[in-house]
Design a protein around this motif. Sequence first.
Motif, mmCIF file in Angstrom:
data_model
loop_
_atom_site.group_PDB
_atom_site.id
_atom_site.type_symbol
_atom_site.label_atom_id
_atom_site.label_comp_id
_atom_site.label_asym_id
_atom_site.label_seq_id
_atom_site.Cartn_x
_atom_site.Cartn_y
_atom_site.Cartn_z
ATOM 1 N N GLU A 368 -4.751 -11.980 13.423
ATOM 2 C CA GLU A 368 -4.560 -10.599 13.866
ATOM 3 C C GLU A 368 -3.744 -10.505 15.153
ATOM 4 O O GLU A 368 -3.041 -9.516 15.392
ATOM 5 N N ARG A 369 -3.826 -11.507 15.996
ATOM 6 C CA ARG A 369 -3.148 -11.437 17.296
ATOM 7 C C ARG A 369 -1.652 -11.680 17.198
ATOM 8 O O ARG A 369 -0.918 -11.377 18.140
ATOM 9 N N TRP A 370 -1.173 -12.237 16.099
ATOM 10 C CA TRP A 370 0.226 -12.641 15.989
ATOM 11 C C TRP A 370 0.957 -11.893 14.878
ATOM 12 O O TRP A 370 1.889 -12.418 14.282
ATOM 13 N N GLN A 371 0.553 -10.667 14.622
ATOM 14 C CA GLN A 371 1.168 -9.917 13.534
ATOM 15 C C GLN A 371 2.556 -9.389 13.904
ATOM 16 O O GLN A 371 2.752 -8.850 14.996
ATOM 17 N N PRO A 372 3.530 -9.509 13.011
ATOM 18 C CA PRO A 372 4.792 -8.793 13.207
ATOM 19 C C PRO A 372 4.523 -7.289 13.256
ATOM 20 O O PRO A 372 3.717 -6.754 12.490
ATOM 21 N N LEU A 373 5.191 -6.614 14.167
ATOM 22 C CA LEU A 373 4.998 -5.179 14.361
ATOM 23 C C LEU A 373 6.336 -4.454 14.243
ATOM 24 O O LEU A 373 7.380 -4.996 14.622
ATOM 25 N N ILE A 374 6.281 -3.218 13.742
ATOM 26 C CA ILE A 374 7.489 -2.399 13.652
ATOM 27 C C ILE A 374 7.338 -1.193 14.575
ATOM 28 O O ILE A 374 6.246 -0.616 14.696
ATOM 29 N N LEU A 388 10.132 1.339 3.645
ATOM 30 C CA LEU A 388 11.093 0.250 3.496
ATOM 31 C C LEU A 388 10.468 -1.091 3.852
ATOM 32 O O LEU A 388 10.588 -2.074 3.113
ATOM 33 N N LEU A 389 9.786 -1.173 4.995
ATOM 34 C CA LEU A 389 9.058 -2.362 5.415
ATOM 35 C C LEU A 389 7.824 -1.877 6.168
ATOM 36 O O LEU A 389 7.815 -1.793 7.391
ATOM 37 N N PRO A 390 6.757 -1.529 5.440
ATOM 38 C CA PRO A 390 5.626 -0.778 6.015
ATOM 39 C C PRO A 390 4.642 -1.627 6.814
ATOM 40 O O PRO A 390 3.442 -1.665 6.533
ATOM 41 N N LEU A 391 5.130 -2.277 7.840
ATOM 42 C CA LEU A 391 4.274 -3.084 8.703
ATOM 43 C C LEU A 391 3.474 -2.187 9.650
ATOM 44 O O LEU A 391 3.852 -1.043 9.905
ATOM 45 N N PRO A 392 2.391 -2.699 10.217
ATOM 46 C CA PRO A 392 1.730 -1.949 11.293
ATOM 47 C C PRO A 392 2.637 -1.867 12.502
ATOM 48 O O PRO A 392 3.526 -2.713 12.685
ATOM 49 N N THR A 408 0.814 -2.445 6.341
ATOM 50 C CA THR A 408 0.531 -3.608 5.515
ATOM 51 C C THR A 408 1.007 -4.864 6.231
ATOM 52 O O THR A 408 2.177 -4.951 6.620
ATOM 53 N N GLN A 409 0.126 -5.813 6.432
ATOM 54 C CA GLN A 409 0.505 -7.040 7.115
ATOM 55 C C GLN A 409 1.537 -7.812 6.293
ATOM 56 O O GLN A 409 1.522 -7.784 5.053
ATOM 57 N N LEU A 410 2.414 -8.512 6.997
ATOM 58 C CA LEU A 410 3.464 -9.265 6.327
ATOM 59 C C LEU A 410 2.883 -10.294 5.363
ATOM 60 O O LEU A 410 3.437 -10.533 4.287
ATOM 61 N N ALA A 411 1.758 -10.892 5.724
ATOM 62 C CA ALA A 411 1.120 -11.865 4.840
ATOM 63 C C ALA A 411 0.749 -11.233 3.505
ATOM 64 O O ALA A 411 0.852 -11.877 2.446
ATOM 65 N N GLU A 415 2.234 -11.786 -0.240
ATOM 66 C CA GLU A 415 1.179 -12.207 -1.166
ATOM 67 C C GLU A 415 0.735 -13.648 -0.892
ATOM 68 O O GLU A 415 0.517 -14.440 -1.806
ATOM 69 N N LEU A 416 0.581 -13.964 0.398
ATOM 70 C CA LEU A 416 0.046 -15.263 0.766
ATOM 71 C C LEU A 416 -1.438 -15.317 0.407
ATOM 72 O O LEU A 416 -2.106 -14.284 0.334
ATOM 73 N N PRO A 417 -1.972 -16.516 0.213
ATOM 74 C CA PRO A 417 -3.405 -16.643 -0.072
ATOM 75 C C PRO A 417 -4.239 -16.010 1.042
ATOM 76 O O PRO A 417 -3.839 -15.973 2.203
ATOM 77 N N ALA A 418 -5.442 -15.519 0.699
ATOM 78 C CA ALA A 418 -6.315 -14.918 1.696
ATOM 79 C C ALA A 418 -6.685 -15.935 2.753
ATOM 80 O O ALA A 418 -6.830 -15.591 3.938
#
Length: 424
Positions: A368-374, A388-392, A408-411, A415-418
């Motif tokens: 959670e601390r290293w999420q890409p943000l828009i 287009l790229l619906p990141l937090p 939506t988180q980039l992970a 569709e990376l594994p949980a």
Amino acid sequence: MALGQRPAMSFGTSIRRYLAKFRRIISEDSSKEVPMPALFEDKKRDRTSPKKAGEDDFAFYDSSARKPFALYRQLVNGWLAEFPQTEQADLVKRLRGGSNVQYQATMAEIVVHAALRRLGHTVEIHPFCPHPTRRPDFLVKDANGGPLAFVEVTTFGPDLETVGRDNREAAIYNALETVKLPAGWLMGYSVEKHGKSSPSLGKLRSEVEAWGAQECGDNVQHMPSRIFDATDWKIELTLHGGYDKEKLYERKIAAAMSGVRSVAPHLDLRQALEIKGQRYRISETPYLIVVADCKGSIPVGDHVADALIDALFGSPCVHFRRRPDGGFDTENDRTNDGYWGRHGAPRNRNVSAVVIFPEPNLWKLRDERWQPLIAYNPFEANPLSRGLLPLPGYDLDSEAEYVRKGGTQLADILELPAAWPPDD
């Protein structure tokens, strides 16, 4: 299992699902079979040791036999296969033959491309744009082929002097990892002074081994330390006992500190935007810039949002005003140096949104601390579709307040594994 929690996929199941999805995406996109790129070849691997200091990223990922890196290779090979064949060779060349910074920068492009495709977009590579000779990375199109946005992926990285210094330190560090110490003893490592030369590693190893043989005994509470002069380098080592005497430790450094460095991620981000914002003369189409930190400029994951906002709207400052009674009032404000300016004096309105990608190596995309943000430009001349790229990130709310918003988180888009990184 908690409500909303997805079941963790096994390693084998993850591989099969991803490969099946890649084959389907590729077959839907082209009438010809697109071969998997020869970035990570299908070969026997038996290395289980961790990555060494200063080691080449590609060399490590290509050599490790551990399960997380096998899945990583499958992912990257699959994402590469989604590019047109004309682009794959250049990407593979950059990933295999460049520096670690170039590897991470290229990975950022590949990841953004993969994310856009998984959101259902059509992506044109290096499209024509208003500039007569330059080409941005991507043009995202709608179902009818109309332009939705130009997308440029850029980075900021260390300067050449820092790269050279880090390479010299990596050689010292790796040499000290191989010293012979009495059983049950390891070392703490700290750089007291960075040098500009490459010292004799054999001489340094010999001095450390002689010191260890003299100091290490039966008293594990005894932690002797010494500063070693290696030409113009000063390395402080501390001996630590109490480890398993029957175990053969491949790495002799148990803890390490490389010294304090000055970081200003908001300035690095702002400079990257200044370079790319007007480069393609984009003024009538939405324009998204994705900036990856290949410098490690953001020291703590919680500072990602601060770096983004400070770069775009100015550095935080405090104004002091003297009252008639001699006291002071304070007012929090921002300096007028933000990339997008401020209300009444906007700048760079052609850049519709900015994404900060703090860790382009993929491994922290579930942290959670290293999420890409828009961040969407509140003064944007050409509004970017929020899908287009619906990141937090940050956007205007219904009351025209600029606020933090979910997304939506980039992970999840990728569709990376949980469970990521996957179990070893």
